[in-house]
Write a protein that holds these residues in place. Structure first.
Motif, mmCIF file in Angstrom:
data_model
loop_
_atom_site.group_PDB
_atom_site.id
_atom_site.type_symbol
_atom_site.label_atom_id
_atom_site.label_comp_id
_atom_site.label_asym_id
_atom_site.label_seq_id
_atom_site.Cartn_x
_atom_site.Cartn_y
_atom_site.Cartn_z
ATOM 1 N N ASP A 44 -5.430 1.829 -3.792
ATOM 2 C CA ASP A 44 -6.431 0.627 -4.053
ATOM 3 C C ASP A 44 -7.446 1.302 -5.132
ATOM 4 O OD1 ASP A 44 -7.161 -2.088 -3.849
ATOM 5 O OD2 ASP A 44 -8.889 -1.289 -2.704
ATOM 6 N N GLY A 45 -7.719 0.591 -6.094
ATOM 7 C CA GLY A 45 -8.694 0.880 -7.117
ATOM 8 C C GLY A 45 -8.372 1.889 -8.201
ATOM 9 N N ASP A 46 -7.029 2.246 -8.114
ATOM 10 C CA ASP A 46 -6.529 3.426 -9.042
ATOM 11 C C ASP A 46 -6.619 2.609 -10.640
ATOM 12 O OD1 ASP A 46 -6.120 5.443 -7.538
ATOM 13 O OD2 ASP A 46 -3.961 5.370 -7.514
ATOM 14 N N ILE A 47 -7.001 3.336 -11.465
ATOM 15 C CA ILE A 47 -6.963 2.775 -13.010
ATOM 16 C C ILE A 47 -5.882 3.551 -13.480
ATOM 17 C CG2 ILE A 47 -7.906 2.573 -15.208
ATOM 18 C CD1 ILE A 47 -10.674 2.469 -13.723
ATOM 19 N N ILE A 48 -4.726 3.134 -14.150
ATOM 20 C CA ILE A 48 -3.429 3.685 -14.307
ATOM 21 C C ILE A 48 -3.229 3.457 -15.897
ATOM 22 C CG2 ILE A 48 -1.149 4.280 -13.630
ATOM 23 C CD1 ILE A 48 -1.571 3.368 -10.812
ATOM 24 N N THR A 49 -2.592 4.322 -16.421
ATOM 25 C CA THR A 49 -2.049 4.309 -17.618
ATOM 26 C C THR A 49 -0.666 5.058 -17.592
ATOM 27 O OG1 THR A 49 -4.112 4.820 -18.895
ATOM 28 C CG2 THR A 49 -1.915 4.800 -20.314
ATOM 29 N N PHE A 50 0.417 4.323 -17.591
ATOM 30 C CA PHE A 50 1.748 4.831 -17.383
ATOM 31 C C PHE A 50 2.274 5.324 -18.746
ATOM 32 C CE2 PHE A 50 1.367 1.566 -14.023
ATOM 33 C CZ PHE A 50 1.804 2.250 -12.865
ATOM 34 N N ARG A 51 2.956 6.434 -18.553
ATOM 35 C CA ARG A 51 3.739 7.125 -19.769
ATOM 36 C C ARG A 51 5.125 6.936 -19.455
ATOM 37 N NH1 ARG A 51 -0.020 6.786 -23.070
ATOM 38 N NH2 ARG A 51 -1.991 7.953 -22.447
ATOM 39 N N PHE A 52 5.858 6.359 -20.310
ATOM 40 C CA PHE A 52 7.498 6.096 -20.210
ATOM 41 C C PHE A 52 8.308 6.150 -21.349
ATOM 42 C CE2 PHE A 52 7.763 1.695 -22.029
ATOM 43 C CZ PHE A 52 6.536 1.680 -22.258
ATOM 44 N N ALA A 53 9.405 6.122 -21.417
ATOM 45 C CA ALA A 53 10.301 6.162 -22.556
ATOM 46 C C ALA A 53 11.457 5.168 -22.005
ATOM 47 C CB ALA A 53 10.818 7.761 -22.532
ATOM 48 N N GLU A 91 9.315 0.963 -15.179
ATOM 49 C CA GLU A 91 9.828 1.820 -13.860
ATOM 50 C C GLU A 91 11.211 2.507 -14.397
ATOM 51 O OE1 GLU A 91 10.843 -0.716 -10.678
ATOM 52 O OE2 GLU A 91 11.652 0.762 -9.374
ATOM 53 N N ARG A 92 11.978 1.926 -15.019
ATOM 54 C CA ARG A 92 13.224 2.911 -15.487
ATOM 55 C C ARG A 92 12.988 3.957 -16.431
ATOM 56 N NH1 ARG A 92 16.456 0.096 -19.145
ATOM 57 N NH2 ARG A 92 15.468 -1.932 -18.828
ATOM 58 N N GLY A 93 11.927 3.955 -17.303
ATOM 59 C CA GLY A 93 11.712 4.841 -18.282
ATOM 60 C C GLY A 93 10.571 5.684 -17.829
ATOM 61 N N PHE A 94 10.152 5.860 -16.392
ATOM 62 C CA PHE A 94 9.004 6.203 -15.813
ATOM 63 C C PHE A 94 8.886 7.631 -16.368
ATOM 64 C CE2 PHE A 94 6.499 8.501 -12.838
ATOM 65 C CZ PHE A 94 5.311 7.810 -12.670
ATOM 66 N N ILE A 95 7.739 8.285 -16.845
ATOM 67 C CA ILE A 95 7.603 9.595 -17.007
ATOM 68 C C ILE A 95 6.530 10.090 -16.063
ATOM 69 C CG2 ILE A 95 6.913 11.500 -18.632
ATOM 70 C CD1 ILE A 95 8.172 9.827 -20.942
ATOM 71 N N GLN A 150 0.892 -1.297 0.119
ATOM 72 C CA GLN A 150 0.024 0.033 -0.011
ATOM 73 C C GLN A 150 0.820 1.183 0.132
ATOM 74 O OE1 GLN A 150 -2.546 -0.641 3.249
ATOM 75 N NE2 GLN A 150 -0.778 -0.953 4.732
ATOM 76 N N ASP A 151 2.010 1.218 0.230
ATOM 77 C CA ASP A 151 2.648 2.456 0.092
ATOM 78 C C ASP A 151 3.729 2.447 -0.968
ATOM 79 O OD1 ASP A 151 4.421 0.380 0.702
ATOM 80 O OD2 ASP A 151 5.239 0.970 2.674
ATOM 81 N N THR A 152 3.429 1.773 -2.058
ATOM 82 C CA THR A 152 4.122 1.985 -3.372
ATOM 83 C C THR A 152 3.769 3.085 -4.087
ATOM 84 O OG1 THR A 152 3.848 -0.511 -3.420
ATOM 85 C CG2 THR A 152 4.582 0.403 -5.408
ATOM 86 N N LYS A 153 5.023 3.654 -4.509
ATOM 87 C CA LYS A 153 4.913 4.851 -5.487
ATOM 88 C C LYS A 153 4.821 4.641 -6.819
ATOM 89 C CE LYS A 153 7.710 7.865 -2.387
ATOM 90 N NZ LYS A 153 8.687 8.449 -2.066
ATOM 91 N N ALA A 154 4.391 5.292 -7.715
ATOM 92 C CA ALA A 154 3.955 5.202 -9.126
ATOM 93 C C ALA A 154 4.829 4.536 -9.656
ATOM 94 C CB ALA A 154 3.550 6.588 -9.767
ATOM 95 N N PRO A 155 6.378 4.997 -9.933
ATOM 96 C CA PRO A 155 7.401 4.174 -10.657
ATOM 97 C C PRO A 155 7.703 2.843 -10.192
ATOM 98 C CG PRO A 155 8.278 6.384 -9.807
ATOM 99 C CD PRO A 155 6.819 6.067 -9.156
ATOM 100 N N GLN A 156 7.534 2.471 -8.823
ATOM 101 C CA GLN A 156 7.476 1.214 -8.573
ATOM 102 C C GLN A 156 6.309 0.260 -8.939
ATOM 103 O OE1 GLN A 156 8.699 3.805 -6.331
ATOM 104 N NE2 GLN A 156 10.579 3.157 -7.463
ATOM 105 N N ALA A 157 5.162 0.777 -8.941
ATOM 106 C CA ALA A 157 3.887 0.207 -9.282
ATOM 107 C C ALA A 157 3.874 -0.159 -10.893
ATOM 108 C CB ALA A 157 2.805 0.974 -9.095
ATOM 109 N N ALA A 158 4.580 0.655 -11.557
ATOM 110 C CA ALA A 158 4.872 0.579 -12.983
ATOM 111 C C ALA A 158 5.867 -0.670 -13.232
ATOM 112 C CB ALA A 158 5.447 1.758 -13.694
#
Ligand SMILES: Nc1nc2c(ncn2[C@@H]2O[C@H](COP(=O)(O)OP(=O)(O)OP(=O)(O)O)[C@@H](O)[C@H]2O)c(=O)[nH]1
Ligand SMILES: [Mg+2]
Length: 360
Positions: free
Chosen positions: A350-359, A310-314, A294-302
């Motif tokens: 919990d319940g977030d719907i996510i689209t990751f942008r990365f390069a 995660e590496r190319g997280f924008i 539950q304490d995961t930040k967006a890049p680690q979730a990616a």
């Protein structure tokens, strides 16, 4: 997430495994050398079903849990410790499910010849404590030798931490009780201590005790801590229910006073205990649930999806499930301003719907 089922021999491990996974493994005894049974079960989540209907993707991928049914621990008399094979399995699990027998069944002998679930739990925990203690002592010996030739700060810090672990274990307490800094947790992580893993105690009860959970669990309250939980379950009944059709199962459950299946209760308990949450990715290809802490930040979730993400997280485009369901279209969510652009520090909910942008 991997959960290992342990317990004294003939305590109902395989019966519970069948109830949880829908497998139909023969519950006849098998020796300590036998292969462990494994099964992966889908985590029931209504939200995945609803998203699946809306997006009608090619694939629907729910979150999963893997259960491993291990060989039984021996009787109290023959304290032989764990087999290497058992340790190899159990060290890799995320949580331990310890089942203790409270059911009566004259056809099934108890290894200690009497029914006493609290004693059995103490015995299982004592085995885990001994196993951890031997790792701590071995490591301390090695560090002592090492520090004689060349003492580093890191070694000294590890030694001091192991001394605290040793004191607790010698007091027959699990390492779950030890307050550790993030840095200390990193130091001990590699040891995979058994008494540091979250513990779920399942008291395997008779049908007649299904409505008496509070009473059944009362003796276990004092051994509980924030990383442990206890449930009472009739493994036999739950296994039988699992083999019925949904309608029949519901009728039977209502009759017996079972509000929720063992599978659902155990999954909920495991998520709570391990602090897990789910986020979703959606689209015409697949609708998928991902499990993170539950304490995961967006890049680690990616990173749970792919290390490249995660590496190319924008950034992450996030809309909460509830906001989405009120509109049923991602485009409408954007128009209404309920879709947020989140950066590296965002903590996924919990319940977030996510689209990751990365390069990459
Ligand atoms: N009455 C009753 N019998 C049970 C229950 N759970 C298990 N049994 C019986 O106890 C015996 C052992 O069950 P298993 O599930 O094989 O136990 P186990 O812990 O996997 O046993 P080992 O793998 O041999 O250590 C079987 O004959 C089961 O039918 C229960 O809740 N009630
Ligand atoms: Mg078994």
């Amino acid at each position: 997430m991997k959960i290992g089922i342990v317990g004294l021999s003939q305590s109902g491990k395989t019966t519970l495994f069948n109830a949880l996974t829908g497998a139909q493994v023969d519950t006849a005894a098998y020796s300590g050398k036998a292969e462990a049974h494994r099964a992966i079960v889908n985590v029931p989540d209504q939200r995945v079903e609803v998203l699946n209907e809306i997006f009608a993707p090619k694939k629907k991928i729910p979150a999963t849990i893997e259960y491993i049914d291990l060989a039984g621990l021996g009787a109290a008399e023959k304290k032989s410790g764990f087999s290497d094979q058992f340790l190899g399995h159990i060290r890799l699990v995320d949580a331990i499910l310890a089942i203790v027998r409270s059911f009566s069944n004259d056809a099934v002998p108890h290894p200690a010849n009497s029914i006493d679930p609290s004693r059995d739990l103490r015995e299982i925990e004592a085995e885990f404590v001994l196993s951890d203690l031997s790792i701590v002592e071995n490591r301390m010996e090695r560090l002592t030798r090492q520090m004689k030739s060349k003492k580093t700060d890191a070694d000294a810090r590890e030694f001091a931490l192991l001394e605290r672990c040793k004191a607790l274990l010698e007091d027959e307490k699990p390492l779950r009780r030890l307050q550790m800094s993030t840095e200390e947790e990193m130091i001990v992580r590699g040891y995979q201590f058994l008494t540091q893993k979250p513990l779920i105690v399942v008291v395997n009860i008779d049908e007649s005790n299904i409505r008496n959970e509070a009473q059944v669990l009362a003796p276990f309250q004092q051994v509980m801590d924030p990383h442990a939980a206890a449930l009472s379950i009739s493994a036999q009944i739950e296994m039988e229910i699992r083999q019925l059709s949904d309608d029949e199962a519901q009728l039977f459950q209502a009759e017996l006073g079972i509000a929720e299946s063992a599978m659902a209760r155990l999954i909920r308990t495991s998520y709570d205990l391990l602090g897990l949450v789910s986020f979703f990715t959606v689209g015409s290809d697949e609708v998928r649930a991902w499990t993170i802490t539950q304490d995961t930040k967006a890049p680690q979730a990616a990173g749970a999806i792919h290390t490249d993400f995660e590496r190319g997280f924008i950034r992450a485009e996030v809309v909460h499930y509830d906001d989405f369901i009120a509109r049923k279209s991602l485009a409408q969510c954007k128009t209404d301003g309920v879709t947020r652009l989140e950066g590296k520090e965002y903590i996924v909910k919990d319940g977030d719907i996510i689209t990751f942008r990365f390069a990459v």
